[in-house]
Scaffold this active site. Structure first.
Site, PDB file in Angstrom:
ATOM      1  N   GLU A  39     -14.619   1.542 -27.718  1.00  0.00           N
ATOM      2  CA  GLU A  39     -13.881   1.180 -26.942  1.00  0.00           C
ATOM      3  C   GLU A  39     -14.094  -1.004 -27.164  1.00  0.00           C
ATOM      4  O   GLU A  39     -13.312  -1.748 -26.373  1.00  0.00           O
ATOM      5  CB  GLU A  39     -14.397   1.287 -25.287  1.00  0.00           C
ATOM      6  CG  GLU A  39     -15.638   1.304 -25.683  1.00  0.00           C
ATOM      7  CD  GLU A  39     -16.064   2.032 -24.107  1.00  0.00           C
ATOM      8  OE1 GLU A  39     -15.229   1.747 -22.858  1.00  0.00           O
ATOM      9  OE2 GLU A  39     -17.352   1.937 -23.534  1.00  0.00           O
TER      10      GLU A  39
ATOM     11  N   ARG B 140     -19.874  11.624 -19.615  1.00  0.00           N
ATOM     12  CA  ARG B 140     -20.376   9.914 -20.414  1.00  0.00           C
ATOM     13  C   ARG B 140     -21.054   9.427 -19.311  1.00  0.00           C
ATOM     14  O   ARG B 140     -22.192   9.637 -18.407  1.00  0.00           O
ATOM     15  CB  ARG B 140     -18.591   9.228 -19.945  1.00  0.00           C
ATOM     16  CG  ARG B 140     -19.134   6.822 -20.870  1.00  0.00           C
ATOM     17  CD  ARG B 140     -17.720   6.132 -20.326  1.00  0.00           C
ATOM     18  NE  ARG B 140     -17.649   6.553 -19.053  1.00  0.00           N
ATOM     19  CZ  ARG B 140     -16.534   6.606 -18.868  1.00  0.00           C
ATOM     20  NH1 ARG B 140     -15.486   6.000 -19.567  1.00  0.00           N
ATOM     21  NH2 ARG B 140     -16.298   6.202 -17.642  1.00  0.00           N
TER      22      ARG B 140
ATOM     23  N   ARG C  30      -6.043  -6.060 -18.459  1.00  0.00           N
ATOM     24  CA  ARG C  30      -4.892  -5.512 -17.896  1.00  0.00           C
ATOM     25  C   ARG C  30      -5.232  -5.394 -16.697  1.00  0.00           C
ATOM     26  O   ARG C  30      -3.962  -4.569 -16.427  1.00  0.00           O
ATOM     27  CB  ARG C  30      -5.646  -3.682 -19.055  1.00  0.00           C
ATOM     28  CG  ARG C  30      -7.059  -3.578 -18.186  1.00  0.00           C
ATOM     29  CD  ARG C  30      -7.395  -2.177 -18.862  1.00  0.00           C
ATOM     30  NE  ARG C  30      -8.630  -1.512 -18.360  1.00  0.00           N
ATOM     31  CZ  ARG C  30      -8.959  -1.052 -18.029  1.00  0.00           C
ATOM     32  NH1 ARG C  30      -8.497   0.150 -16.956  1.00  0.00           N
ATOM     33  NH2 ARG C  30     -10.801  -0.876 -18.120  1.00  0.00           N
TER      34      ARG C  30
ATOM     35  N   HIS D 298       0.701  -0.840   0.283  1.00  0.00           N
ATOM     36  CA  HIS D 298      -0.256   0.284  -0.057  1.00  0.00           C
ATOM     37  C   HIS D 298       0.738   1.264   0.040  1.00  0.00           C
ATOM     38  O   HIS D 298       0.604   1.682  -0.687  1.00  0.00           O
ATOM     39  CB  HIS D 298      -0.972   0.330   1.389  1.00  0.00           C
ATOM     40  CG  HIS D 298      -1.615  -0.818   0.628  1.00  0.00           C
ATOM     41  ND1 HIS D 298      -2.933  -1.612   2.110  1.00  0.00           N
ATOM     42  CD2 HIS D 298      -2.494  -1.629  -0.267  1.00  0.00           C
ATOM     43  CE1 HIS D 298      -4.119  -1.710   1.744  1.00  0.00           C
ATOM     44  NE2 HIS D 298      -3.225  -2.494   0.687  1.00  0.00           N
TER      45      HIS D 298
ATOM     46  N   CYS E 103      -9.447   9.373 -25.244  1.00  0.00           N
ATOM     47  CA  CYS E 103      -9.501  10.121 -23.757  1.00  0.00           C
ATOM     48  C   CYS E 103      -9.259   8.263 -22.788  1.00  0.00           C
ATOM     49  O   CYS E 103      -9.326   8.596 -21.887  1.00  0.00           O
ATOM     50  CB  CYS E 103     -10.925  10.320 -23.437  1.00  0.00           C
ATOM     51  SG  CYS E 103     -12.457   8.624 -23.868  1.00  0.00           S
TER      52      CYS E 103
ATOM     53  N   ASN F  20      -8.067   2.645 -23.071  1.00  0.00           N
ATOM     54  CA  ASN F  20      -8.090   1.210 -22.184  1.00  0.00           C
ATOM     55  C   ASN F  20      -8.537   0.224 -22.805  1.00  0.00           C
ATOM     56  O   ASN F  20      -8.383  -1.344 -22.135  1.00  0.00           O
ATOM     57  CB  ASN F  20      -8.416   1.753 -21.451  1.00  0.00           C
ATOM     58  CG  ASN F  20      -7.373   3.134 -20.760  1.00  0.00           C
ATOM     59  OD1 ASN F  20      -6.580   3.391 -20.891  1.00  0.00           O
ATOM     60  ND2 ASN F  20      -8.262   3.841 -19.236  1.00  0.00           N
ATOM     61  N   ASP F  21     -10.119   0.784 -22.278  1.00  0.00           N
ATOM     62  CA  ASP F  21     -10.635  -1.202 -23.616  1.00  0.00           C
ATOM     63  C   ASP F  21     -10.474  -1.651 -23.889  1.00  0.00           C
ATOM     64  O   ASP F  21     -10.831  -2.700 -24.340  1.00  0.00           O
ATOM     65  CB  ASP F  21     -12.085  -0.584 -23.107  1.00  0.00           C
ATOM     66  CG  ASP F  21     -12.827  -0.938 -21.301  1.00  0.00           C
ATOM     67  OD1 ASP F  21     -12.228  -1.614 -20.234  1.00  0.00           O
ATOM     68  OD2 ASP F  21     -13.413  -0.156 -20.543  1.00  0.00           O
TER      69      ASP F  21
ATOM     70  N   ARG G 171     -16.313  11.250 -16.146  1.00  0.00           N
ATOM     71  CA  ARG G 171     -16.733   9.840 -15.350  1.00  0.00           C
ATOM     72  C   ARG G 171     -18.230  10.179 -13.973  1.00  0.00           C
ATOM     73  O   ARG G 171     -17.665  11.215 -13.101  1.00  0.00           O
ATOM     74  CB  ARG G 171     -15.202   9.106 -14.917  1.00  0.00           C
ATOM     75  CG  ARG G 171     -14.441   9.011 -15.336  1.00  0.00           C
ATOM     76  CD  ARG G 171     -13.553   8.410 -15.021  1.00  0.00           C
ATOM     77  NE  ARG G 171     -12.012   8.398 -16.154  1.00  0.00           N
ATOM     78  CZ  ARG G 171     -11.268   8.389 -15.684  1.00  0.00           C
ATOM     79  NH1 ARG G 171     -11.067  10.135 -14.653  1.00  0.00           N
ATOM     80  NH2 ARG G 171     -10.401   8.943 -16.348  1.00  0.00           N
TER      81      ARG G 171
END
Length: 837
Positions: A696, A602, A730, A459, A767, A719-720, A566
């Site tokens: 995506e 979004r 990922r 952590h 994005c 990312n996706d 988001r």
């Protein structure tokens, strides 16, 4: 029917000397992680029932049996230690599951000589596995014979209505595969505990022939449940079915923040001996120099014992309450700043602070005459030993969280100041820092941190990366032998701590730091100016945000707009959905924070690895391929309609752009456009906001031209798109480093998306994380991307990168990159054509 109000006296199931659990030569049992109870070193070859009851579990290998007594206490009778490894050889079970047994009835026989020669120890356990409802009080600690009084089982005071609920409730169970990366360590265990506490039913996890209450984080961690392991979940009570489904979902859904807290790829190498240099593992990159400052943990003097029990118990209670309040403040601060990693870490700390395994062990030590500080410290040390013996590096690193709690509570007990003074610019070294230590050190402006122990997935490492603080771990004990005050160089990227740098080396590091700071300052002075290439092409550089506070930061950093808001931040960490008014106010606050600039919002993107407590979804074998994004709006249209109505109330509406996630076909886009038209007509609106589609999934990229005919813009979520195109999760520890959005296959999909958008006069943006990578900026511009949405602090840097590029040259080179064989080859070519720095 069980009567949990009744006390119960258990008779000895074996003959022999009696031991307390703390004297059992097994860390898991001795810690109380399995539950409260007693042990016997047996002299006979038969195990007998200690009371009347029902056999509810028989170990497959015949070495253990669990009874449910008539008062509801569940009793594990475990013959010997590590006897599971004998695979049943030498054991003869005399009862079956479901059998009703009487006090003194023979349960199993064993070959005493054979088992004794082959197992770790014959010491046998009688443990109460549902210790959240019962506690054990030994009657004798001397030798016993079978049938003699051994243990009192006393019910704990139940919460209001809890008893009746368990009496009338049903028991249900199910199996699930653990999705959490690294298994069931502190944070996911805390999430499971939080989920279980939302129901009246009693819930347990069962794994490897052992069980733990879902109310105990330490108990669940003590099961050593690994990633992708199958576990058995049982729930009993009036809402057992709902509790079971919620727990199965919690266990099968990876934490949302795991995607952001992934440790950097670490390659273990052997370094040649180098005088004046200590080698470690990079936990957070960076280069720094400064005076070395050492931090030491609290050392307790010897405890003479014989303290007043009530006085020490109250001291511990007061200290725990104070620390709990401190952690709660830290947690609220992290939530306000939308720091997901910090929220997860300190939520787990709060759960550990209330863990019955820790508290019961500490209170037992106090009852035996120990001082509160020593009792707490001993309780922590035993649990750390448990985690380190579970043969899991990830769980061993989680012992650091327990050290954090040890230090915080001891400071409260001993009256030591929580604050420690460290000069700004120092390189701090320690055996092992805690998350709380790191937050304070960051606030004091230290230049870097080094630890003798620790790991890149701890952590502390997660927080250091989030703060941009260079951090090295696993440097070894030699680190603690260094003299304070000496000037050192911390090269975290190279895994080096240079102990005797020359004056030239120190000057070189200071110059590199100064150049970096000067460049950032220069970029910031021009951050509010447009980003225009050398040949006059404008590129919009917007920001990804998750709140109005982050929008304000983006505006201050010069963002041309919000490229991705988001909206999940409104829906998570709560028990009910936000109403229309609350949503409208939140979205309006983001627009207001951005002045006159556009904001792309979004629609809700949950499901997959992002679950909502109040929106139970079925457990899915492949959550990222299931109900998420726009698909959720199809099965819960009222949720999406409410959000669309809130968005249509934003003023001025022309600055609001709606972005639809996880679209795979044109019909989905047309359906939402129709819903917006219908809702707008009902609200008497003449204007409609722009509507865009997230690209995506490969299907959307391949259909970009058809989608662009009906969409106002396309926004590529790399990312996706990366994980769906490459068929690599990922968040997978072994594959994450290979999920690179500069893979030629991804670049081809981006190129096709931009070409499809251009045919209808639409613009395409990015994005995803690739937009924030300066190395990728010329490639994206060359493929036709005209909007980049990046993290707010990077706006100035990316704008500066755009201004140094020629679009025509970017186009020529990027076209050639599509034919390269790998992401590594693309990155190498980018460094050659457009070097950074």
């Amino acid at each position: 029917m069980p009567n949990n109000n009744k006390e119960l006296t258990l008779s000895a199931p074996l003959s022999g000397p009696v031991l307390t659990l703390t004297n059992v030569p097994d860390a898991v049992f001795a810690s109380g992680a399995m539950g409260d109870g007693i042990a016997i070193d047996p002299l006979n070859d038969t195990l007998y029932a200690p009371c009347d009851g029902e056999v509810i579990h028989v170990a497959r290998t015949g070495h253990a049996v669990t009874l449910r007594a008539d008062n509801g206490a569940e009793l594990l009778l475990h013959l010997g230690l590590d006897t599971v490894e004998l695979q049943g050889d030498g054991f003869f079970m005399l009862v079956k599951e479901g059998t009703r047994v009487s006090n003194g009835q023979a349960l199993l026989r064993y070959d005493l000589d054979k088992v004794a020669q082959r197992c770790k120890s014959l010491v046998s356990l009688l443990v109460i596995t549902n210790g959240e409802h019962f506690q054990a009080r030994p009657i004798t600690l001397k030798g016993v014979k079978v049938g003699e009084p051994l243990l009192h089982v006393v019910p704990r005071a139940p919460g209001a209505g809890q008893l009746d609920d368990l009496e009338v409730g049903i028991e249900v169970s199910g199996q699930i595969r653990i999705a959490h990366r690294g298994g069931l360590h502190a944070r996911p265990a805390a999430l499971v505990r939080q989920t279980a506490r939302g129901f009246k039913s009693r819930s347990q996890l069962h794994f490897g022939g052992r069980s733990a209450s879902c109310d105990s984080v330490m108990g669940m961690m003590g099961l050593a449940i690994t990633e992708q392991a199958e576990v058995h979940v049982s729930c009993r009570g009036s809402d057992a079915e709902a509790a079971l489904q919620a727990l199965l979902a919690s266990l099968s859904t990876a934490l949302a923040e795991e995607a952001h807290s992934r440790a950097p790829q670490v390659l273990t190498t052997r370094h040649a001996a180098e005088e004046g240099v200590l080698h470690g593992v990079c936990a957070a990159p960076g280069l720094a120099s400064g005076p070395l400052v050492r931090l030491d943990g609290i050392q307790l003097p010897k405890d003479p014992g014989g303290h007043n029990v009530e006085e020490q118990r109250q001291r511990l209670l007061d200290a725990l309450a104070q620390v709990s309040q401190d952690i709660q403040l830290t947690l609220e601060n992290a939530k306000a700043r939308r720091h997901v990693d910090e929220q997860a870490i300190f939520s787990a700390h709060l759960a550990l602070l209330e863990d019955p395994a820790l508290l019961d062990a500490a209170y037992l030590s106090i009852e035996q005459g120990s001082a509160a500080a020593h009792a707490w410290s001993r309780s922590i040390d035993v649990q750390c030993q448990v985690l380190r013996q579970l043969q899991s590096m990830l769980l061993a690193e989680r012992a650091n969280d327990l050290h954090d709690l040890r230090q915080r509570v001891l400071r409260a007990l001993l009256g030591e100041a929580w604050q420690f003074e460290v000069p700004a610019g120092a390189i701090v070294v320690a055996q092992e820092l805690t998350p709380s230590d790191l937050l304070q050190l960051c606030a004091q402006g230290v230049a870097g941190v080094c630890m003798a122990e620790g790991g890149a997935t701890s952590h502390v490492a997660i927080l250091a990366r989030g703060k941009g603080l260079p951090c090295l771990v696993a440097l070894g004990d030699a680190l603690l032998e260094q003299l304070p005050g000496q000037s050192v160089v911390l090269d975290a990227d190279g895994g080096r701590l240079e102990l005797t740098p020359s004056a030239e080396r120190l000057a070189q590091v200071r110059q590199a730091q100064s150049q970096r700071a000067a460049l950032r300052a220069q970029q910031q002075t021009l951050a509010h100016a447009p980003a225009r290439t050398l040949d006059g092409v404008d590129v919009e550089v917007a920001a990804n945000v998750a709140s109005s506070a982050e929008a304000g930061q983006a505006f201050a950093n010069g963002a041309d707009g919000v490229g991705l808001l988001r909206t999940e931040f409104l829906f998570v960490d709560r028990h009910t959905a936000p109403n229309e008014q609350e949503q409208r106010q939140a979205y309006q606050a983001v627009l207001d924070a951005m002045g006159d600039r556009p904001v792309i919002i979004r629609t809700i993107d949950v499901g997959g690895d992002k679950q909502l407590d109040y929106l139970p979804l079925p457990a899915e074998a492949n959550p990222v391929l299931g109900l998420r994004g726009i698909r959720l709006g199809q099965v819960r249209p009222e949720l999406l309609d409410q959000q669309l109505r809130a968005l249509l109330q934003i003023r001025p509406l022309h600055r609001c752009r709606i972005l639809l996630p996880m679209v795979t076909e044109v019909a989905e886009l047309l359906h939402i456009r129709q819903r917006i038209d219908v809702l707008g007509a009902q609200m008497g609106l003449e204007q409609r906001p722009q509507v865009g589609v997230m690209i995506e999934v490969p299907a959307a990229a391949l259909l970009a031209e058809q989608l662009a005919e009906h969409a106002d813009f396309l926004s590529i979520g790399t990312n996706d798109l990366s994980q769906y195109t490459l068929a690599m999760d990922r968040d997978h520890a072994g594959l994450a480093a290979r999920v690179d959005a500069l893979h030629p296959a991804l670049l081809r999909l981006i190129a096709q998306t931009c070409a499809g958008a251009a045919r209808h006069g639409r613009w395409a943006g990015v994005c995803g994380a690739l937009a924030s990578d300066p190395l990728a900026t010329p490639v994206l511009i060359g493929l036709g991307v005209r909007e980049l949405s990046v993290s707010p602090p990077q706006v100035g840097e990316i704008k500066d990168r755009v201004r140094r590029l020629d679009t025509a040259q970017c186009r020529r080179v990027s076209t050639d990159l599509l034919n390269l064989p790998s992401a590594a080859a693309v990155r190498q070519a980018c460094h050659q054509h457009w070097p950074l720095g």
